[in-house]
Write a protein that holds these residues in place. Structure first.
Motif, PDB file in Angstrom:
ATOM      1  N   GLU A  25       0.828  -1.204   0.000  1.00 10.62           N
ATOM      2  CA  GLU A  25       0.000   0.000   0.000  1.00 10.62           C
ATOM      3  C   GLU A  25       0.866   1.259   0.000  1.00 10.62           C
ATOM      4  O   GLU A  25       0.560   2.233  -0.691  1.00 10.62           O
ATOM      5  CB  GLU A  25      -0.951  -0.005   1.201  1.00 10.62           C
ATOM      6  CG  GLU A  25      -2.050  -1.040   1.113  1.00 10.62           C
ATOM      7  CD  GLU A  25      -1.616  -2.474   1.446  1.00 10.62           C
ATOM      8  OE1 GLU A  25      -0.484  -2.692   1.963  1.00 10.62           O
ATOM      9  OE2 GLU A  25      -2.399  -3.392   1.168  1.00 10.62           O
ATOM     10  N   ASP A  26       1.949   1.247   0.800  1.00 10.21           N
ATOM     11  CA  ASP A  26       2.872   2.389   0.823  1.00 10.21           C
ATOM     12  C   ASP A  26       3.481   2.616  -0.559  1.00 10.21           C
ATOM     13  O   ASP A  26       3.539   3.749  -1.046  1.00 10.21           O
ATOM     14  CB  ASP A  26       4.011   2.158   1.826  1.00 10.21           C
ATOM     15  CG  ASP A  26       3.571   2.114   3.268  1.00 10.21           C
ATOM     16  OD1 ASP A  26       2.548   2.736   3.611  1.00 10.21           O
ATOM     17  OD2 ASP A  26       4.260   1.433   4.066  1.00 10.21           O
ATOM     18  N   LEU A  27       3.969   1.528  -1.174  1.00 10.25           N
ATOM     19  CA  LEU A  27       4.588   1.652  -2.494  1.00 10.25           C
ATOM     20  C   LEU A  27       3.556   2.087  -3.528  1.00 10.25           C
ATOM     21  O   LEU A  27       3.862   2.889  -4.409  1.00 10.25           O
ATOM     22  CB  LEU A  27       5.258   0.341  -2.904  1.00 10.25           C
ATOM     23  CG  LEU A  27       5.962   0.345  -4.261  1.00 10.25           C
ATOM     24  CD1 LEU A  27       6.990   1.483  -4.362  1.00 10.25           C
ATOM     25  CD2 LEU A  27       6.612  -1.006  -4.518  1.00 10.25           C
ATOM     26  N   SER A  28       2.346   1.595  -3.411  1.00  7.18           N
ATOM     27  CA  SER A  28       1.281   1.998  -4.320  1.00  7.18           C
ATOM     28  C   SER A  28       1.054   3.504  -4.239  1.00  7.18           C
ATOM     29  O   SER A  28       0.935   4.188  -5.262  1.00  7.18           O
ATOM     30  CB  SER A  28      -0.008   1.242  -3.975  1.00  7.18           C
ATOM     31  OG  SER A  28      -1.070   1.698  -4.761  1.00  7.18           O
ATOM     32  N   ARG A  29       1.005   4.018  -3.042  1.00  4.77           N
ATOM     33  CA  ARG A  29       0.796   5.455  -2.832  1.00  4.77           C
ATOM     34  C   ARG A  29       1.952   6.259  -3.441  1.00  4.77           C
ATOM     35  O   ARG A  29       1.730   7.264  -4.109  1.00  4.77           O
ATOM     36  CB  ARG A  29       0.673   5.720  -1.337  1.00  4.77           C
ATOM     37  CG  ARG A  29       0.027   6.993  -0.955  1.00  4.77           C
ATOM     38  CD  ARG A  29      -0.286   7.132   0.533  1.00  4.77           C
ATOM     39  NE  ARG A  29       0.524   6.340   1.455  1.00  4.77           N
ATOM     40  CZ  ARG A  29       0.134   5.175   2.014  1.00  4.77           C
ATOM     41  NH1 ARG A  29      -1.042   4.652   1.731  1.00  4.77           N
ATOM     42  NH2 ARG A  29       0.925   4.532   2.847  1.00  4.77           N
ATOM     43  N   SER A  31       4.084   5.320  -5.851  1.00  2.00           N
ATOM     44  CA  SER A  31       4.314   5.091  -7.279  1.00  2.00           C
ATOM     45  C   SER A  31       3.081   5.309  -8.151  1.00  2.00           C
ATOM     46  O   SER A  31       3.195   5.344  -9.379  1.00  2.00           O
ATOM     47  CB  SER A  31       4.802   3.656  -7.497  1.00  2.00           C
ATOM     48  OG  SER A  31       3.785   2.731  -7.138  1.00  2.00           O
ATOM     49  N   HIS A  32       1.905   5.399  -7.523  1.00  2.00           N
ATOM     50  CA  HIS A  32       0.636   5.494  -8.259  1.00  2.00           C
ATOM     51  C   HIS A  32       0.380   4.237  -9.088  1.00  2.00           C
ATOM     52  O   HIS A  32      -0.245   4.311 -10.152  1.00  2.00           O
ATOM     53  CB  HIS A  32       0.571   6.756  -9.128  1.00  2.00           C
ATOM     54  CG  HIS A  32       0.827   8.000  -8.356  1.00  2.00           C
ATOM     55  ND1 HIS A  32      -0.096   8.547  -7.485  1.00  2.00           N
ATOM     56  CD2 HIS A  32       1.922   8.798  -8.272  1.00  2.00           C
ATOM     57  CE1 HIS A  32       0.415   9.623  -6.923  1.00  2.00           C
ATOM     58  NE2 HIS A  32       1.640   9.803  -7.377  1.00  2.00           N
ATOM     59  N   VAL A  33       0.891   3.101  -8.595  1.00  2.00           N
ATOM     60  CA  VAL A  33       0.653   1.793  -9.211  1.00  2.00           C
ATOM     61  C   VAL A  33      -0.262   1.024  -8.261  1.00  2.00           C
ATOM     62  O   VAL A  33      -0.039   1.021  -7.051  1.00  2.00           O
ATOM     63  CB  VAL A  33       1.983   1.038  -9.429  1.00  2.00           C
ATOM     64  CG1 VAL A  33       1.729  -0.391  -9.876  1.00  2.00           C
ATOM     65  CG2 VAL A  33       2.863   1.782 -10.430  1.00  2.00           C
ATOM     66  N   ALA A  34      -1.273   0.375  -8.794  1.00  2.00           N
ATOM     67  CA  ALA A  34      -2.248  -0.344  -7.970  1.00  2.00           C
ATOM     68  C   ALA A  34      -1.588  -1.468  -7.170  1.00  2.00           C
ATOM     69  O   ALA A  34      -0.648  -2.113  -7.643  1.00  2.00           O
ATOM     70  CB  ALA A  34      -3.343  -0.932  -8.848  1.00  2.00           C
ATOM     71  N   VAL A  35      -2.092  -1.689  -5.972  1.00  2.00           N
ATOM     72  CA  VAL A  35      -1.585  -2.763  -5.108  1.00  2.00           C
ATOM     73  C   VAL A  35      -1.653  -4.096  -5.849  1.00  2.00           C
ATOM     74  O   VAL A  35      -0.707  -4.894  -5.791  1.00  2.00           O
ATOM     75  CB  VAL A  35      -2.384  -2.834  -3.784  1.00  2.00           C
ATOM     76  CG1 VAL A  35      -2.019  -4.069  -2.988  1.00  2.00           C
ATOM     77  CG2 VAL A  35      -2.171  -1.569  -2.962  1.00  2.00           C
ATOM     78  N   ARG A  36      -2.737  -4.337  -6.534  1.00  2.00           N
ATOM     79  CA  ARG A  36      -2.881  -5.594  -7.289  1.00  2.00           C
ATOM     80  C   ARG A  36      -1.775  -5.750  -8.330  1.00  2.00           C
ATOM     81  O   ARG A  36      -1.249  -6.846  -8.536  1.00  2.00           O
ATOM     82  CB  ARG A  36      -4.245  -5.642  -7.964  1.00  2.00           C
ATOM     83  CG  ARG A  36      -4.442  -6.879  -8.818  1.00  2.00           C
ATOM     84  CD  ARG A  36      -5.780  -6.867  -9.469  1.00  2.00           C
ATOM     85  NE  ARG A  36      -6.690  -7.562  -8.566  1.00  2.00           N
ATOM     86  CZ  ARG A  36      -7.962  -7.749  -8.796  1.00  2.00           C
ATOM     87  NH1 ARG A  36      -8.507  -7.255  -9.892  1.00  2.00           N
ATOM     88  NH2 ARG A  36      -8.710  -8.410  -7.958  1.00  2.00           N
ATOM     89  N   THR A  37      -1.384  -4.661  -8.975  1.00  2.00           N
ATOM     90  CA  THR A  37      -0.323  -4.712  -9.978  1.00  2.00           C
ATOM     91  C   THR A  37       1.022  -4.988  -9.315  1.00  2.00           C
ATOM     92  O   THR A  37       1.839  -5.744  -9.856  1.00  2.00           O
ATOM     93  CB  THR A  37      -0.285  -3.399 -10.783  1.00  2.00           C
ATOM     94  OG1 THR A  37      -1.573  -3.196 -11.371  1.00  2.00           O
ATOM     95  CG2 THR A  37       0.778  -3.434 -11.862  1.00  2.00           C
TER      96      THR A  37
END
Length: 81
Positions: A25-29, A31-37
């Motif tokens: 979730e932190d990396l998603s926030r 990078s703007h890449v979805a957690v699923r991705t």
């Protein structure tokens, strides 16, 4: 088809997250890449080069350096403590 040379891979991303103690979730926030991705790439499946670049950029901003040998991803270096 293998990724182009000097492209980060799922193992490097997973290792970088662990080094930094980042959740998906932190990396998603960052990078703007979805957690699923992120889950998809970390499991070894293919994603677009742009997505890999977005993840790489976010992790480099936190001090991660990606190591390549002969154009292939081999590891990471974390920020100096």
């Amino acid at each position: 088809m293998p990724p182009p040379p000097y492209m980060v891979n799922g193992s490097q991303i997973r290792a970088a997250r662990a080094w930094l103690k980042l959740s998906r979730e932190d990396l998603s926030r960052d990078s703007h890449v979805a957690v699923r991705t992120i889950t998809t790439i970390e499991s070894g499946q293919s994603v677009s080069p742009r997505t890999l670049a977005d993840l790489e950029r976010a992790l480099r901003a936190r001090g991660i350096d990606f190591i390549f040998e002969n154009g292939q991803p081999t590891g990471i270096r974390g920020p100096a403590e």
